[in-house]
Design an enzyme around this catalytic site. Structure first.
Site, PDB file in Angstrom:
ATOM      1  N   TYR A   1      28.571  49.624  31.179  1.00 48.95           N
ATOM      2  CA  TYR A   1      28.183  48.217  30.940  1.00 48.95           C
ATOM      3  C   TYR A   1      29.432  47.417  30.583  1.00 48.95           C
ATOM      4  O   TYR A   1      30.242  47.848  29.745  1.00 48.95           O
ATOM      5  CB  TYR A   1      27.138  48.124  29.822  1.00 48.95           C
ATOM      6  CG  TYR A   1      25.825  48.741  30.268  1.00 48.95           C
ATOM      7  CD1 TYR A   1      24.876  47.984  30.955  1.00 48.95           C
ATOM      8  CD2 TYR A   1      25.572  50.097  30.075  1.00 48.95           C
ATOM      9  CE1 TYR A   1      23.699  48.566  31.430  1.00 48.95           C
ATOM     10  CE2 TYR A   1      24.398  50.682  30.552  1.00 48.95           C
ATOM     11  CZ  TYR A   1      23.473  49.901  31.231  1.00 48.95           C
ATOM     12  OH  TYR A   1      22.321  50.480  31.719  1.00 48.95           O
ATOM     13  N   SER A   2      29.572  46.246  31.222  1.00 45.11           N
ATOM     14  CA  SER A   2      30.709  45.373  30.923  1.00 45.11           C
ATOM     15  C   SER A   2      30.560  44.839  29.506  1.00 45.11           C
ATOM     16  O   SER A   2      29.458  44.437  29.099  1.00 45.11           O
ATOM     17  CB  SER A   2      30.743  44.175  31.862  1.00 45.11           C
ATOM     18  OG  SER A   2      30.676  44.582  33.194  1.00 45.11           O
TER      19      SER A   2
ATOM     20  N   GLU B   1      34.585  43.522  39.977  1.00 44.85           N
ATOM     21  CA  GLU B   1      33.776  44.588  39.372  1.00 44.85           C
ATOM     22  C   GLU B   1      32.317  44.293  39.703  1.00 44.85           C
ATOM     23  O   GLU B   1      31.700  43.425  39.081  1.00 44.85           O
ATOM     24  CB  GLU B   1      33.993  44.631  37.866  1.00 44.85           C
ATOM     25  CG  GLU B   1      33.500  45.943  37.268  1.00 44.85           C
ATOM     26  CD  GLU B   1      34.252  46.282  36.002  1.00 44.85           C
ATOM     27  OE1 GLU B   1      35.319  46.930  36.084  1.00 44.85           O
ATOM     28  OE2 GLU B   1      33.803  45.849  34.923  1.00 44.85           O
TER      29      GLU B   1
ATOM     30  N   TYR C   1      28.370  45.988  40.956  1.00 42.30           N
ATOM     31  CA  TYR C   1      27.562  47.225  40.804  1.00 42.30           C
ATOM     32  C   TYR C   1      26.178  47.033  41.403  1.00 42.30           C
ATOM     33  O   TYR C   1      25.804  45.923  41.745  1.00 42.30           O
ATOM     34  CB  TYR C   1      27.470  47.616  39.320  1.00 42.30           C
ATOM     35  CG  TYR C   1      27.279  46.456  38.351  1.00 42.30           C
ATOM     36  CD1 TYR C   1      25.999  45.981  38.043  1.00 42.30           C
ATOM     37  CD2 TYR C   1      28.379  45.817  37.744  1.00 42.30           C
ATOM     38  CE1 TYR C   1      25.814  44.921  37.150  1.00 42.30           C
ATOM     39  CE2 TYR C   1      28.203  44.765  36.856  1.00 42.30           C
ATOM     40  CZ  TYR C   1      26.911  44.317  36.568  1.00 42.30           C
ATOM     41  OH  TYR C   1      26.731  43.275  35.688  1.00 42.30           O
TER      42      TYR C   1
HETATM   43  P1  FAD Z   1      18.479  54.160  36.747  1.00 41.55           P
HETATM   44  O1  FAD Z   1      17.344  54.799  36.082  1.00 41.55           O
HETATM   45  O2  FAD Z   1      19.758  54.900  36.798  1.00 41.55           O
HETATM   46  O3  FAD Z   1      18.026  53.726  38.178  1.00 41.55           O
HETATM   47  C1  FAD Z   1      18.962  53.317  39.118  1.00 41.55           C
HETATM   48  C2  FAD Z   1      18.648  54.052  40.380  1.00 41.55           C
HETATM   49  O4  FAD Z   1      17.361  53.649  40.822  1.00 41.55           O
HETATM   50  C3  FAD Z   1      19.586  53.686  41.490  1.00 41.55           C
HETATM   51  O5  FAD Z   1      20.711  54.504  41.492  1.00 41.55           O
HETATM   52  C4  FAD Z   1      18.708  53.877  42.696  1.00 41.55           C
HETATM   53  O6  FAD Z   1      18.721  55.239  43.063  1.00 41.55           O
HETATM   54  C5  FAD Z   1      17.344  53.542  42.206  1.00 41.55           C
HETATM   55  N1  FAD Z   1      16.947  52.174  42.561  1.00 41.55           N
HETATM   56  C6  FAD Z   1      17.453  51.047  42.036  1.00 41.55           C
HETATM   57  N2  FAD Z   1      16.859  49.968  42.587  1.00 41.55           N
HETATM   58  C7  FAD Z   1      16.009  50.449  43.493  1.00 41.55           C
HETATM   59  C8  FAD Z   1      15.128  49.853  44.402  1.00 41.55           C
HETATM   60  N3  FAD Z   1      15.017  48.527  44.483  1.00 41.55           N
HETATM   61  N4  FAD Z   1      14.387  50.644  45.183  1.00 41.55           N
HETATM   62  C9  FAD Z   1      14.494  51.988  45.113  1.00 41.55           C
HETATM   63  N5  FAD Z   1      15.325  52.613  44.267  1.00 41.55           N
HETATM   64  C10 FAD Z   1      16.065  51.865  43.486  1.00 41.55           C
HETATM   65  N6  FAD Z   1      24.309  46.408  34.138  1.00 41.55           N
HETATM   66  C11 FAD Z   1      23.951  45.419  33.299  1.00 41.55           C
HETATM   67  O7  FAD Z   1      22.760  45.149  33.096  1.00 41.55           O
HETATM   68  N7  FAD Z   1      24.916  44.722  32.612  1.00 41.55           N
HETATM   69  C12 FAD Z   1      26.228  44.945  32.759  1.00 41.55           C
HETATM   70  O8  FAD Z   1      27.081  44.292  32.144  1.00 41.55           O
HETATM   71  C13 FAD Z   1      26.624  45.998  33.651  1.00 41.55           C
HETATM   72  N8  FAD Z   1      27.914  46.299  33.822  1.00 41.55           N
HETATM   73  C14 FAD Z   1      28.275  47.276  34.680  1.00 41.55           C
HETATM   74  C15 FAD Z   1      29.641  47.553  34.839  1.00 41.55           C
HETATM   75  C16 FAD Z   1      30.025  48.539  35.702  1.00 41.55           C
HETATM   76  C17 FAD Z   1      31.511  48.813  35.882  1.00 41.55           C
HETATM   77  C18 FAD Z   1      29.055  49.281  36.427  1.00 41.55           C
HETATM   78  C19 FAD Z   1      29.475  50.352  37.381  1.00 41.55           C
HETATM   79  C20 FAD Z   1      27.721  49.020  36.266  1.00 41.55           C
HETATM   80  C21 FAD Z   1      27.304  48.016  35.380  1.00 41.55           C
HETATM   81  N9  FAD Z   1      25.957  47.749  35.175  1.00 41.55           N
HETATM   82  C22 FAD Z   1      25.601  46.732  34.324  1.00 41.55           C
HETATM   83  C23 FAD Z   1      24.889  48.558  35.817  1.00 41.55           C
HETATM   84  C24 FAD Z   1      24.479  49.723  34.880  1.00 41.55           C
HETATM   85  O9  FAD Z   1      25.538  50.650  34.786  1.00 41.55           O
HETATM   86  C25 FAD Z   1      23.273  50.510  35.385  1.00 41.55           C
HETATM   87  O10 FAD Z   1      23.527  50.934  36.707  1.00 41.55           O
HETATM   88  C26 FAD Z   1      21.979  49.717  35.379  1.00 41.55           C
HETATM   89  O11 FAD Z   1      21.671  49.285  34.061  1.00 41.55           O
HETATM   90  C27 FAD Z   1      20.810  50.577  35.875  1.00 41.55           C
HETATM   91  O12 FAD Z   1      20.772  51.735  35.126  1.00 41.55           O
HETATM   92  P2  FAD Z   1      19.386  52.405  34.718  1.00 41.55           P
HETATM   93  O13 FAD Z   1      19.661  53.667  34.004  1.00 41.55           O
HETATM   94  O14 FAD Z   1      18.513  51.423  34.067  1.00 41.55           O
HETATM   95  O15 FAD Z   1      18.757  52.695  36.147  1.00 41.55           O
END
Ligand code: FAD
Ligand code: A2P
Length: 361
Positions: free
Chosen positions: A140-141, A359, A361
């Protein structure tokens, strides 16, 4: 007649001075016919020629390495346990989805996790995955400056959108983003990092900073803008920003604009230094009648943007949805073309010079 190796070697060595002399003669001869006789040559005596200069090496503008920026103070195998101090919604009534501002106390860390504006941290959500293993890290940024929202230098803040999508008729909640949006003050959270040197701000107080953000991509920009314009921050950081900052912010609805009141306030206090341009996709239309995206705004202001880019002190930051990259590239290409610039050639140069920061994602 058979020659011994020593004879061959000695014979060869005897010829070396003759060879050197010949090379010297031909070199002098070559110089005379390519340059003509020197002044002294015309007078009958050649002046000593200046030693031949090796051609200068090609100019490479090197990206600064930022050796003093902290990285990986806490690694995934031994994360820091931060305590949540705040977790509140950033959205107004009628907004789509869920986006929260979340702050963690870092003061109990030994060593304390320290970071700079533009870096990210990792979060390990509590619980286990479907295979019974600990969840993986999500990045997360960081949305706060290194001084933290309360200026005490011992907190870090994030801006998190809860991921939700539909699969086979069922709503799926993202693991980490839901965990983060649900945590309460007092809860402990595993934190790693900080990481990242891509989104750091330049040191120049008179740099120009163009920011292109969609949704939570605003996080690093919020930190930059606080560093630039928040009075207490300026007192603390001793960084008297006097360049131009220009934020292009993309959100689906007005109610989804993040930190909007703060940015409007900065605009009213620093009208000479801060411009704030919004693209509200579901309320505004682009010239083709489609959703208004930040790339449409980039096209609208192409001339001014490229005049700024001509200044070597201008940096461009892109953060948020990965999907916006092709659109931004396309907009920059046509904006550049209207000024006779080839974007596909300029972009790598900006990148190499450390002026194009992405950056997504
Ligand atoms: P997960 O449970 O990990 O689910 C994500 C997975 O679900 C995906 O990989 C994909 O396989 C699947 N999926 C997603 N959408 C769909 C869809 N529409 N249909 C089917 N499958 C799908 N997030 C922020 O909110 N704020 C930030 O500031 C931020 N900064 C970031 C900075 C960087 C450098 C990076 C790399 C990412 C950043 N993110 C940020 C994104 C964050 O890291 C997570 O990826 C995001 O919060 C989702 O994680 P999660 O565990 O909730 O989702
Ligand atoms: P929309 O969803 O209306 O198509 P948030 O993260 O709060 O949803 O905000 C992301 C913003 O970025 C929304 O306004 C969204 O518009 C917009 N967006 C979606 N896809 C793109 C894209 N390819 N290029 C630029 N902006 C986009």
């Amino acid at each position: 007649m058979a020659y011994s190796e020593a004879t061959v070697l000695a014979g060869g060595l005897v010829h070396i001075p003759i060879l050197i002399g010949l090379v010297g003669f031909f070199k002098k001869f070559h110089r005379t016919i390519t340059r003509g006789p020197g002044k002294a040559g015309l007078a009958g005596k050649e002046s000593p020629q200046p030693p031949e200069q090796p051609s200068p090496p090609p100019k490479v503008v090197k990206k600064p390495a930022h050796p003093n920026v902290p990285v990986n103070t806490y690694k995934p195998k031994a994360p820091f346990e931060g305590t949540v101090t705040e977790n509140y919604s950033l959205l107004k009534d009628g907004a789509i989805g869920r986006v929260n501002h979340i702050t963690f106390d870092l003061s109990t860390g030994d060593p304390q996790l320290r970071y700079v504006e533009g870096q990210s941290i990792g979060i390990i959500p509590a619980g286990q995955d479907a295979k019974g293993k600990p969840h993986k890290i999500r990045l997360y940024s960081i949305a706060s400056t290194k001084y933290g929202d309360d200026f005490n230098e011992n907190t870090v803040s994030l801006c998190v959108r809860q991921l939700q999508y539909e699969k086979d008729g069922e709503i799926i909640d993202g693991v980490c983003s839901t965990f983060l949006c649900d945590i309460k003050p007092g809860d402990k959270v595993k934190i790693t990092g900080p990481v990242g040197k891509e989104m750091l701000l330049p040191d120049d107080e008179d740099a120009n900073v163009i920011m292109l953000a969609t949704g939570t991509g605003i996080a690093p920009m919020r930190a930059y803008l606080r560093k630039m314009f928040e009075p207490k921050e300026r007192e603390k950081n001793n960084w008297n920003f006097k360049g131009n900052a220009w934020l292009f912010m993309g959100a689906p609805k007005t109610a989804n604009l993040l930190y909007d009141a703060d940015f409007e306030h900065y605009k009213s206090k620093f009208p000479e230094n801060f411009r704030y341009t919004k693209a509200i996709s579901r309320e505004q239309q682009n010239t083709k009648g489609g959703r208004m995206y930040i790339q449409d705004r980039v096209l609208e202001y192409a001339d001014e943007i490229f005049t700024l880019i001509e200044n070597p002190k201008t940096h461009i930051y892109l953060c948020g949805l990965k999907g916006m990259e092709p659109g931004i590239d396309e907009a920059m290409s046509s904006a550049a073309a209207s000024k006779g610039i080839v974007w596909s050639e300029l972009r790598p140069q900006l990148k190499k010079a450390g002026r194009w920061h992405v950056e997504t994602y």
